[in-house]
Structures are given as structure tokens and as C-alpha cells.
Design a protein around this motif. Structure first.
Motif, short mmCIF file in Angstrom:
data_model
loop_
_atom_site.label_atom_id
_atom_site.label_comp_id
_atom_site.label_asym_id
_atom_site.label_seq_id
_atom_site.Cartn_x
_atom_site.Cartn_y
_atom_site.Cartn_z
N GLU A 15 1.69 12.52 5.95
CA GLU A 15 1.23 13.00 7.25
C GLU A 15 2.21 12.57 8.35
O GLU A 15 2.38 11.37 8.59
CB GLU A 15 -0.15 12.44 7.56
CG GLU A 15 -0.70 12.86 8.91
CD GLU A 15 -2.02 12.22 9.24
OE1 GLU A 15 -2.43 12.31 10.42
OE2 GLU A 15 -2.65 11.62 8.34
N PRO A 16 2.83 13.53 9.05
CA PRO A 16 3.72 13.16 10.16
C PRO A 16 2.90 12.64 11.34
O PRO A 16 1.79 13.10 11.60
CB PRO A 16 4.40 14.48 10.52
CG PRO A 16 4.15 15.40 9.37
CD PRO A 16 2.85 14.97 8.79
N THR A 17 3.47 11.66 12.05
CA THR A 17 2.83 11.15 13.26
C THR A 17 3.90 10.87 14.30
O THR A 17 5.01 10.46 13.97
CB THR A 17 2.04 9.85 12.98
OG1 THR A 17 1.50 9.36 14.20
CG2 THR A 17 2.92 8.77 12.35
N SER A 18 3.56 11.13 15.54
CA SER A 18 4.49 10.83 16.63
C SER A 18 4.33 9.40 17.13
O SER A 18 5.12 8.92 17.95
CB SER A 18 4.27 11.81 17.79
OG SER A 18 2.93 11.72 18.27
N ASP A 19 3.31 8.72 16.64
CA ASP A 19 3.04 7.34 17.05
C ASP A 19 3.64 6.39 16.01
O ASP A 19 3.13 6.25 14.90
CB ASP A 19 1.53 7.12 17.16
CG ASP A 19 1.18 5.75 17.74
OD1 ASP A 19 2.08 4.89 17.83
OD2 ASP A 19 0.00 5.55 18.08
N PRO B 136 0.84 -1.21 0.00
CA PRO B 136 0.00 0.00 0.00
C PRO B 136 0.87 1.25 0.00
O PRO B 136 2.02 1.22 0.44
CB PRO B 136 -0.80 -0.13 1.30
CG PRO B 136 0.00 -1.04 2.17
CD PRO B 136 0.69 -1.99 1.24
N PRO B 137 0.36 2.35 -0.50
CA PRO B 137 1.16 3.56 -0.55
C PRO B 137 1.52 4.09 0.84
O PRO B 137 0.79 3.87 1.80
CB PRO B 137 0.27 4.55 -1.30
CG PRO B 137 -1.13 4.04 -1.07
CD PRO B 137 -1.00 2.55 -1.02
N ILE B 138 2.65 4.78 0.90
CA ILE B 138 3.07 5.41 2.14
C ILE B 138 2.16 6.62 2.40
O ILE B 138 2.01 7.50 1.55
CB ILE B 138 4.53 5.87 2.07
CG1 ILE B 138 5.45 4.70 1.72
CG2 ILE B 138 4.96 6.54 3.37
CD1 ILE B 138 5.55 3.65 2.77
N ARG B 139 1.55 6.67 3.60
CA ARG B 139 0.68 7.79 3.92
C ARG B 139 1.15 8.54 5.18
O ARG B 139 1.10 9.75 5.24
CB ARG B 139 -0.76 7.31 4.13
CG ARG B 139 -1.36 6.64 2.91
CD ARG B 139 -2.83 6.28 3.14
NE ARG B 139 -3.37 5.50 2.03
CZ ARG B 139 -3.79 6.02 0.87
NH1 ARG B 139 -3.74 7.33 0.69
NH2 ARG B 139 -4.27 5.24 -0.07
N LYS B 140 1.59 7.77 6.18
CA LYS B 140 2.01 8.40 7.44
C LYS B 140 3.49 8.10 7.69
O LYS B 140 3.96 6.99 7.45
CB LYS B 140 1.18 7.88 8.61
CG LYS B 140 -0.27 8.37 8.61
CD LYS B 140 -0.96 7.98 9.91
CE LYS B 140 -2.37 8.56 9.97
NZ LYS B 140 -3.03 8.26 11.27
N GLU C 52 11.53 11.41 -2.45
CA GLU C 52 11.84 10.25 -3.29
C GLU C 52 12.28 9.07 -2.44
O GLU C 52 11.91 7.92 -2.71
CB GLU C 52 12.95 10.61 -4.28
CG GLU C 52 12.63 11.75 -5.22
CD GLU C 52 13.88 12.36 -5.81
OE1 GLU C 52 14.44 11.76 -6.74
OE2 GLU C 52 14.31 13.44 -5.32
N ALA C 53 13.07 9.36 -1.39
CA ALA C 53 13.56 8.28 -0.53
C ALA C 53 12.40 7.59 0.20
O ALA C 53 12.37 6.36 0.32
CB ALA C 53 14.57 8.83 0.48
N VAL C 54 11.46 8.38 0.68
CA VAL C 54 10.34 7.82 1.43
C VAL C 54 9.34 7.13 0.49
O VAL C 54 8.82 6.04 0.79
CB VAL C 54 9.64 8.91 2.26
CG1 VAL C 54 8.35 8.39 2.87
CG2 VAL C 54 10.58 9.41 3.36
N ARG C 55 9.08 7.75 -0.65
CA ARG C 55 8.14 7.17 -1.61
C ARG C 55 8.69 5.92 -2.28
O ARG C 55 7.93 5.11 -2.82
CB ARG C 55 7.78 8.20 -2.68
CG ARG C 55 7.02 9.42 -2.18
CD ARG C 55 5.59 9.08 -1.88
NE ARG C 55 4.78 10.28 -1.66
CZ ARG C 55 3.55 10.27 -1.17
NH1 ARG C 55 2.99 9.11 -0.83
NH2 ARG C 55 2.88 11.38 -1.00
N GLY C 56 10.03 5.80 -2.31
CA GLY C 56 10.63 4.64 -2.97
C GLY C 56 10.98 4.88 -4.41
O GLY C 56 11.21 3.93 -5.17
#
Length: 528
Positions: A38-42, A6-10, A118-122
Motif C-alpha cells: 500500500e503506497p502512502t504519502s506519510d 514484521p512484514p512490509i505492508r506500507k 523483490e527489493a522491497v520485500r527483501g
């Protein structure tokens, strides 16, 4: 048939190290947020974890690797899809990162944070670690600023990374549009990157490169953005803020930049501008005058001295001496009323004798720094000091380093406690029998409120019968590293408020204060 992930969302973001690294983290978070992530602290909610590492000391390397491996365990357990590692540890130890943690999906060096999406999305970069091996991670690690600029299509003809020739490429990256991790009312503003000093113990030039000053207009643009975002206090950072402008031929230097920032601050209203990471050998009389004369520049300076013994200063390649340091400190105190000076020191440096150590202790006690931190020397690969540490005749045993460190901090504790007690004594001298005189004589400061506490309605000896308690700072208390001022008030105070307070008590390093308007002023009638 394999099922697409699934795509990266958080995303969860871990920022380690110094305020300069924090600015990098905030910039990367801003880029990620603008791309819709979306940034998350969890971490349990995160699809990807980004770790922005520190690699300055061996201890910071170990801390970074611990966080990376913890994130890797989450990936192996299927709790996150991607692990991205960035920052100084990547830049310094790029060849070892996958050996230390094979689960890393992407690596980002200190010159390449604009590739974080780009690094996070792959998304694959233009180059691969091993083009024939699709299982290897993506990486973006430019060797220096010139290479990074060329890769972004910038003209570098005639420019250098010499750091002091007036023809430098400068800091061309943008720190604007950050997603800040600090409270709204204070922020860090990087004015330069890299360092020319080449101290024998330091790895910064090998990681971040030589001095690159940010253009003044870019600094002013970021400052205005921070003011508009609610910042009252701006802390100026860099590896060597004193040398600002030398590399890009900006003749007004630090003084010109501070003057321009002060004008911008006064257009905004009221503000605190705080100078951090000053270098003693480059500090001029004009800089002293600028701090003294510019109303928005707080009368505080962070100036790492590292030692006071001439022998050790020479071994450290600090380009200064005890006499020059003492002359500079005397000028700062004499010419700037209320000047607060913070420093950091290194103990256990190769070749440091008991005589050198005793000289340092005497200096700390006699000068009376408002704030002081110390580090035990850590040999860092690739530095000249590491070679000296290998010489058994020069190396200081670990237990000796530990003892000397504790002795330094014990002396500074005594100094700091006495200074805090002194500030409280003016009020306390009259508080019991003459409240009006206590109010008149009590030392007053503006206190910037950082956060309220959950403490309410408790009596505090020497303060009041109860009320709301908040944590704040005076101008001589920098965020995160210095002591604080506890403010007890009748009403709840909010972060970012600037409150005129009277110091009524001290508690070790910290001060206890009340809003001056709430300090009772009673007039006693003389009995005839």
C-alpha cells in the motif's frame, strides 16, 4: 533469540528528476501495488521507503543523496524497516552508493525496475554484491539493455544496442499498468529511452544507453490505457524523440507514430498530444507537416537548443549550426499557425566568451520564444566537456556563469511578459467602454483545468467582481514547466475540464481568463 521483523505492508515513494524518471516511478508503484503493498504519502506510516533518484547533474546528485540520507536517518531511528534506492544515480555511481549511505538495503538500476518488489520485500536476487557477506545489500544493476534482456530470457541474437542501425533491441520493457502520480487528466508517455547524440556535456548515454525506441503497438496500447484512465493530455517523452524508430528499423519514424497516435486519440474523442524533447538536427519537413496537419497534436514543441553560437554548438558536439537552427525555427513558425516553441539553454559552457553570450542574448530577444529555461554549465565526470572545464583558459568562473544566467532570464522575462500582455490587450482595449466589442475582439483559447484554488468571492482587477479561481493551461503551456492560465468563473471548475476562455488580463508570465460564455456581451443603444 532474534525476533523476525514484521512484514512490509506500507511503502513511501520519493520520485526525483525528470518526467522520464517519473514514468519509472509510476511503473514501480504499479508493480508494488499489484503485489499488495500500500503506497502512502506519510513517511511516518511507511514500513519501507523507496527513492528513485536523478543523477544527471551534480546538483541533482546532491538532492538525491540528501533525500536518501534523510530516509536513512528514519531507518536508524527504527521508524522504517527498509530503504531501497533506484534510478540514474544508482546506475551511474553504483560503486559509491554504499560508501555514501551504508544504510541502503537494496539497489535497483535503470534496466531493472521490474525487480522492485523483490527489493522491497527483501528477497535475495540471483547474484549478490559480495556472496560471502550476508550483510551487504541486494542489488539489481544490469550494465545495458542487452544484458537486461538476456537475464529475462529474451532472444537477442542479431540485435544490438548501437542505437541507429535498424537492428536495435528496442525498448522491450512495459510502461503499462502504472500507478500514476500525475493528475488524472494528463500523463507522460515514453516513446523511447537512451540517446545517440553524444553531446559533449551529457551523461545520459552513459546512464541510459543508446537510443531504444518503443514499438508503435506498445505505444498505442499505453495511450489507449491512459485515455481509458481519464487522460486528456499525453506528453510524449524520451531523450531524443525526433530520432524515434531509427534504431529498430521503423521507417515511418516519428511521423508514422504521431499519425497512429492521432488516430487513436480521435477514436477516443478529443485529446492533446504534446511532443517534448525534440532534437533540432534531426527535425525534418515531414515532421513539421505532421504537427501542422494532425488535429490532436498540439501546436507546441519542446526543443532544447542549448546555444546559438556556432563556436559553442561545435564544442558541444550538437551537430547543428545557427543557420540551420534559424531555418528550422522559421519553418515551424511559418508553416504551423500558432506554433509555440519552448527551448532550454546552457550558459557558462567551457570556452564561452562574452561575445558568444551577447550573441545568445540577441537571439533570445529577436526570436521571442514562448517559453525558455536555462542552466549554468555543470562539469559532469566522464564527459568530454569536463576535460575542457579543467583548462583554466576555457573554464568560465562561477560568478560569470551566474551573471550570464540572470541576464538570459531577464531577457526572456521581458519577452514573456510582452507576449502575455499582448494577448490580454485585445480584450482590455475595449473592456471599459464597449463590452460587446471586448468579447468579440478578446483572444480565446481552450483552457485545460489543472486544479481549483481555495480563492472565492474576491474581486480581481480587470476580471470580475468575484467568483471561483482555478489554475489551468492553454495548448502552449506544458505541465509543470511553463506558465499557467488563471480562470475566474461563476461556478467551480473541476480538474480535467476543457473550458473555452477569453484572455482578459496578464500577470507577469501568466494569463488571466474568464469562460467566454460568462464574458458579458452588452448592446448599447445609440442616443438620438
Amino acid at each position: 533469540m532474534s525476533v523476525a521483523a514484521p512484514p512490509i505492508r506500507k511503502i513511501a515513494f520519493v520520485s526525483l528528476g525528470c518526467p522520464k524518471n517519473l514514468v519509472d516511478s509510476e511503473k514501480m508503484l504499479g508493480l508494488l501495488a499489484m503485489d499488495g503493498l500500500e503506497p502512502t504519502s506519510d513517511h511516518d506510516e511507511a514500513d519501507a521507503i523507496i527513492v528513485n533518484t536523478c543523477g544527471f547533474l551534480e546538483a541533482s546528485k546532491d538532492e538525491s543523496l540528501g533525500v536518501i540520507r534523510e530516509a536513512a536517518e528514519r531507518k536508524k531511528a527504527g521508524q522504517v524497516q527498509r530503504l531501497v534506492v533506484a534510478g540514474c544515480l544508482v546506475q551511474r555511481h553504483r560503486a559509491k552508493m554504499l560508501e555514501w549511505c551504508p544504510e541502503i538495503d537494496a539497489l535497483i538500476g535503470v534496466f531493472d525496475r521490474d525487480h522492485i518488489v523483490e527489493a522491497v520485500r527483501g528477497t535475495a536476487p540471483a547474484r549478490q554484491a559480495l556472496p560471502t557477506d550476508g550483510d551487504r545489500p541486494n542489488y539489481w544493476i544490469a550494465g545495458n539493455a542487452i544484458i537486461a534482456a538476456q537475464q529475462r530470457g529474451l532472444s537477442v541474437t542479431g540485435l544490438t544496442v548501437n542505437g541507429a542501425d535498424g537492428k536495435g533491441i528496442g525498448y522491450f520493457e512495459s510502461d503499462a499498468a502504472r500507478l500514476r502520480l500525475t493528475p488524472r487528466h494528463y500523463a507522460y508517455l515514453r516513446i523511447s529511452e537512451g540517446c545517440n547524440q553524444r553531446c559533449a556535456f551529457c551523461t545520459i548515454p552513459s546512464i541510459r544507453g543508446k537510443m531504444r525506441s518503443k514499438p508503435v503497438e506498445a505505444i498505442l496500447g499505453e495511450a489507449r490505457e491512459l485515455f481509458a484512465d481519464g487522460a486528456f493530455e499525453i506528453n510524449l517523452i524520451g531523450q531524443d524523440t525526433t530520432s524515434f524508430g531509427h534504431d529498430i528499423g521503423y521507417e515511418p519514424g516519428l511521423c508514422g507514430m504521431l499519425t497512429a497516435l492521432d488516430a487513436a486519440a480521435r477514436q477516443h474523442g478529443q485529446a492533446w498530444i504534446r511532443l517534448m524533447y525534440a532534437y533540432p538536427s534531426c527535425f525534418t519537413d515531414e515532421m513539421i507537416d505532421a504537427i501542422a496537419d494532425l488535429p490532436s497534436v498540439v501546436k507546441y514543441i519542446d526543443m532544447p537548443l542549448q546555444h546559438i553560437s556556432d563556436r559553442i554548438l561545435t564544442a558541444m558536439r550538437r551537430h547543428t549550426s545557427r543557420s540551420l537552427i534559424e531555418e528550422l525555427l522559421a519553418k515551424l513558425r511559418d508553416r504551423i499557425p500558432g506554433m509555440a516553441i519552448r527551448t532550454t539553454l546552457i550558459t557558462g559552457y567551457p570556452g564561452e566568451t562574452e561575445e558568444d553570450h551577447e550573441e545568445l542574448l540577441e537571439f533570445i530577444e529577436s526570436f521571442g520564444f514562448e517559453a525558455l529555461g536555462a542552466f549554468q554549465y555543470s562539469p559532469e565526470p566522464g564527459t568530454p566537456a569536463q576535460l575542457a572545464e579543467r583548462d583554466a583558459r576555457l573554464a568560465v568562473p562561477a560568478e560569470v556563469k551566474q551573471r550570464r544566467y540572470h541576464e538570459i532570464m531577464q531577457v526572456q522575462q521581458r519577452v514573456a511578459f510582452e507576449q502575455a500582455e499582448y494577448l490580454a490587450s485585445f480584450y482590455r482595449r475595449y473592456a471599459e467602454h464597449d463590452a460587446g466589442r471586448a468579447r468579440e475582439e478578446g483572444v480565446q483559447f481552450d483552457v485545460l483545468i489543472d486544479q481549483p484554488t481555495t480563492t472565492t468571492g474576491l474581486a480581481t482587477a480587470g476580471v470580475s467582481a468575484g467568483g471561483h479561481l482555478a489554475v489551468g493551461r492553454t495548448y502552449f503551456q506544458a505541465p509543470q514547466i511553463d506558465a499557467v492560465t488563471f480562470v475566474q468563473s461563476r461556478s467551480r471548475l473541476s480538474p480535467g475540464e476543457l473550458v473555452r476562455c477569453t484572455i482578459v488580463e496578464s500577470d507577469g508570465y501568466d494569463l488571466i481568463a474568464r469562460p467566454t460564455a460568462e464574458v458579458e456581451s452588452r448592446v448599447s443603444l445609440r442616443i438620438l
